[in-house]
Design a protein around this motif. Structure first.
Motif, mmCIF file in Angstrom:
data_model
loop_
_atom_site.group_PDB
_atom_site.id
_atom_site.type_symbol
_atom_site.label_atom_id
_atom_site.label_comp_id
_atom_site.label_asym_id
_atom_site.label_seq_id
_atom_site.Cartn_x
_atom_site.Cartn_y
_atom_site.Cartn_z
ATOM 1 N N ASP A 253 5.403 5.589 -6.414
ATOM 2 C CA ASP A 253 4.501 4.699 -5.676
ATOM 3 C C ASP A 253 5.180 3.979 -4.517
ATOM 4 O OD1 ASP A 253 2.518 5.434 -7.386
ATOM 5 O OD2 ASP A 253 2.600 3.606 -8.587
ATOM 6 N N LYS A 254 6.491 3.807 -4.596
ATOM 7 C CA LYS A 254 7.247 3.117 -3.549
ATOM 8 C C LYS A 254 6.693 1.717 -3.248
ATOM 9 C CE LYS A 254 8.840 7.342 -1.278
ATOM 10 N NZ LYS A 254 9.003 8.031 -2.470
ATOM 11 N N GLY A 255 6.328 0.995 -4.293
ATOM 12 C CA GLY A 255 5.883 -0.381 -4.142
ATOM 13 C C GLY A 255 4.453 -0.568 -3.683
ATOM 14 N N GLU A 256 3.659 0.481 -3.701
ATOM 15 C CA GLU A 256 2.282 0.388 -3.209
ATOM 16 C C GLU A 256 1.276 0.007 -4.295
ATOM 17 O OE1 GLU A 256 1.530 4.120 -1.368
ATOM 18 O OE2 GLU A 256 3.055 3.827 0.167
ATOM 19 N N LEU B 179 9.519 5.168 -8.466
ATOM 20 C CA LEU B 179 9.961 6.209 -7.541
ATOM 21 C C LEU B 179 8.800 6.846 -6.786
ATOM 22 C CD1 LEU B 179 12.681 7.954 -9.733
ATOM 23 C CD2 LEU B 179 13.032 6.389 -7.818
#
Length: 68
Positions: free
Chosen positions: A27-30, A25
């Motif tokens: 980091d949003k895939g970073e 939630l």
């Protein structure tokens, strides 16, 4: 002692599952923190299963069947 060890494993598994959700939630895939947390969860789950099977084979614990 056996129960405490199993409960400790389960708490660590849940902690890593929660950490994976949090990182997903935030980091949003970073970053790879989500993957690392979920990988640790899988490793802990496999280690717990192997520990239980080994303890049964060595006679430290005894499985009880479900009786009706």
């Amino acid at each position: 002692m056996k129960t405490l060890l199993i409960v400790a494993f389960l708490i660590l598994i849940l902690w890593n599952l929660g950490a994976g959700l949090y990182y997903m939630l935030v980091d949003k895939g970073e970053s790879k923190r989500t993957v690392n947390a979920l990988t640790r969860r899988i490793v802990l789950s496999i280690a717990l299963i192997l520990l239980i099977v080994l303890a049964h084979k060595l006679g430290w614990i005894e499985f009880h069947g479900v009786t009706a």
